[in-house]
Design an enzyme around this catalytic site. Structure first.
Site, PDB file in Angstrom:
ATOM      1  N   GLU A 193       0.926  -1.267   0.074  1.00  0.00           N
ATOM      2  CA  GLU A 193      -0.017   0.045   0.248  1.00  0.00           C
ATOM      3  C   GLU A 193       0.875   1.278  -0.075  1.00  0.00           C
ATOM      4  OE1 GLU A 193      -3.713   0.288   0.179  1.00  0.00           O
ATOM      5  OE2 GLU A 193      -2.801   2.234  -0.646  1.00  0.00           O
ATOM      6  N   GLU A 197      14.996  15.650  -2.786  1.00  0.00           N
ATOM      7  CA  GLU A 197      16.301  14.953  -2.388  1.00  0.00           C
ATOM      8  C   GLU A 197      17.439  15.551  -2.973  1.00  0.00           C
ATOM      9  OE1 GLU A 197      15.958  10.874  -2.640  1.00  0.00           O
ATOM     10  OE2 GLU A 197      13.960  10.656  -2.154  1.00  0.00           O
ATOM     11  N   ASP A 231       9.912   8.392 -10.769  1.00  0.00           N
ATOM     12  CA  ASP A 231       9.069   8.013  -9.357  1.00  0.00           C
ATOM     13  C   ASP A 231       7.645   7.895 -10.022  1.00  0.00           C
ATOM     14  OD1 ASP A 231       8.898   7.868  -6.310  1.00  0.00           O
ATOM     15  OD2 ASP A 231       7.210   9.532  -6.816  1.00  0.00           O
ATOM     16  N   LYS A 241       5.118   4.552 -10.054  1.00  0.00           N
ATOM     17  CA  LYS A 241       3.632   4.858  -9.250  1.00  0.00           C
ATOM     18  C   LYS A 241       2.464   4.208 -10.329  1.00  0.00           C
ATOM     19  CE  LYS A 241       5.429   7.328  -5.611  1.00  0.00           C
ATOM     20  NZ  LYS A 241       5.509   8.995  -5.318  1.00  0.00           N
TER      21      LYS A 241
HETATM   22  N1  HSE Z   1       9.972  11.429  -3.808  1.00  0.00           N
HETATM   23  C1  HSE Z   1       8.664  10.923  -3.865  1.00  0.00           C
HETATM   24  C2  HSE Z   1       7.639  12.103  -3.789  1.00  0.00           C
HETATM   25  C3  HSE Z   1       8.352  10.309  -2.225  1.00  0.00           C
HETATM   26  O1  HSE Z   1       8.284  13.310  -3.949  1.00  0.00           O
HETATM   27  O2  HSE Z   1       6.519  11.963  -3.741  1.00  0.00           O
HETATM   28  C4  HSE Z   1       7.259   9.374  -2.079  1.00  0.00           C
HETATM   29  O3  HSE Z   1       6.997   8.474  -2.896  1.00  0.00           O
END
Ligand code: HSE
Ligand code: NDP
Length: 427
Positions: free
Chosen positions: A130, A191, A202, A206
């Protein structure tokens, strides 16, 4: 009551909050599960690292994650390390040994989810994830359980908090991308290496996980068309505003007929769209299903405690299953839909051109659109001496036709540059 024994792989941003919640909620978790949870080991890279006031026995730390998952006194493996290897090896080993796995590792699931699902089947174990998409937001369970009686047609989401913070800041202040990224870094949202976020990797991972669940089809990160936000300019944001729109990094997964298209890119959406008001580092996902209609999921998509909340929910679920001697339904990939290439996707486009301001220019530009069958909805010109900026918004067109149009526009002498091409969604 025999405890349910948990091995934690990773004790960083998310893992430390998993430890805190396990400790703080111990009594409630015991009551909800019907047995206590016992943390029996924590794998980290640097066991001597200062972990502040983390309520944990230092003797639990190890650097040998593989040895930990093989131990007979481990029932559940919680992986919050990230990356493809060695996480894949650890989780496959755990599942083959019949240990339930809870993971937040979107990169691994999107790269090689089928290997993990198969290992779960082989080991007759649970695989829950999840936290891998949209942090705290309960989203995967609704997709994989609550909506299983319906047919999902589209999923549209803001699933990356860092880029949403940057685009919200550009929208609010008029700042350029670099300035907004600097602000996101200074505030701890971005980051040190923001590539995975700002280039859309990223969000694409998802998107693959969401589309796989929504459409009962194996979709990998490589199947997802991806563009990041580094090319979005202050001028694009201003142009969007002038149209009553805002720019968001969207993940879009759509089903039409026996095919799906999955894409991640910046897009203009009307300010009246429910996703337009999702600002800062928040996430939201808009799901459309044939019987249910429109559903919206909103909340914190990142951060230690919100992500740990989703991890704990999964731990409770798999612990209950173990005590009941059952496991959750396995991967549902029966539909096996074709993945459409990006060229077949249709949407509207906002194109900004720097052109010479003289007779015949508009006609020549319009002719290129007509040649490729792309219908123009609106044109706006603002002059600057001998030059002009032409902003053209199209009706719905195939991506391949738009790409051919843009390529030909670039070859024209009268077009000094194609300043930007943005999709317009959500109308
Ligand atoms: N780097 C991701 C973001 C972290 O900024 O949403 C959460 O998956
Ligand atoms: P961190 O970098 O903060 O933590 C990673 C942890 O893994 C650290 O404890 C580190 O050890 C440990 N580790 C790294 N390599 C190894 C190794 N080879 N063996 C054993 N331990 C190792 O990551 P996050 O907590 O931010 O993220 C964890 C996972 O959760 C990732 O998959 C991420 O994508 C996902 N996620 C994160 C979210 C977030 O907001 N942070 C949101 C949603 C998902 P040490 O402490 O010694 O350095």
């Amino acid at each position: 009551m025999n405890p349910v024994r948990v091995a934690l792989l990773g004790c960083g941003t998310v893992g430390a909050d998993v430890v805190r919640l396990l400790n703080e909620q111990a009594a409630d978790l015991t009551a909800r599960i019907g047995a206590p949870l016992q943390l029996v080991g924590i794998a980290v890279r640097r066991p001597a690292r200062d972990r502040g006031d983390l309520p944990v026995d230092p003797a639990l730390f190890t650097t040998d994650a593989l040895d930990l998952v093989k131990r007979d006194d481990v029932d559940i493996v919680v992986e919050v390390v990230g990356g493809i290897e060695p996480a894949r090896t650890w989780l496959v080993e755990a599942l083959h040994r019949g240990k339930s796995v809870v993971t937040a590792n979107k990169a691994l699931l999107a790269e090689d989810g089928p290997t993990l699902h198969q290992a779960a089947v082989d080991g007759r174990a649970d695989l829950y994830y999840e936290a891998s998409v949209a942090g705290a937001i309960p989203l995967l369970r609704p997709l994989r359980e609550s909506l299983h009686g319906d047919r999902i047609t589209r999923v549209t989401g803001i699933v990356n908090g860092t880029t949403n913070f940057i685009l919200s800041s550009m929208d609010a202040t008029g700042a350029g991308f670099s300035e907004a990224l600097d602000e996101a870094t200074a505030l701890g949202y971005a980051e040190a290496d923001p590539t995975a976020d700002v280039e859309g990797f990223d969000a694409a991972a998802k998107a693959a996980i969401l589309a796989s669940l929504a459409f009962h089809t194996r979709i990998r990160a490589a199947d997802v068309y991806r563009e990041g936000i580094t090319e979005v300019s202050a001028a694009d944001v201003a142009s969007a505003k002038a149209m009553g729109c805002t720019i968001k990094l969207l993940c879009l997964a759509e089903r039409s007929g026996d095919a799906v298209s999955v894409r991640v890119h910046p897009a203009m959406i009307p300010r009246t769209h429910p996703l337009a008001s999702v600002s800062d580092a928040f996430n939201a996902v808009f799901v459309e299903a044939e019987a249910a209609g429109q559903l919206m999921f909103y909340g914190r998509g990142a951060g230690g405690a919100p992500t740990a909340s989703a991890v704990l929910g999964d731990i409770v679920a798999v612990a209950r299953n173990r005590l009941a001697g059952v496991r959750a339904a396995s991967e549902s990939a029966y539909a096996d839909l074709r993945v459409r290439p990006i060229g077949e996707a249709t949407t509207r486009y906002h194109i900004s051109l720097d052109v010479s301001d003289r007779a015949g220019v508009l006609a020549a530009v319009a002719g290129v659109f007509a040649k490729h069958g792309v219908s123009i909805a609106t044109v706006h010109q603002s002059g600057r001496g001998n030059e002009a900026v032409l902003v053209i918004v199209t009706h719905r067109a195939k991506d391949a036709a738009l790409a051919a149009t843009v390529a030909e526009l670039r070859s024209l002498d009268i077009v000094r540059s194609v300043a930007s091409v943005l999709r317009v969604e959500g109308e």
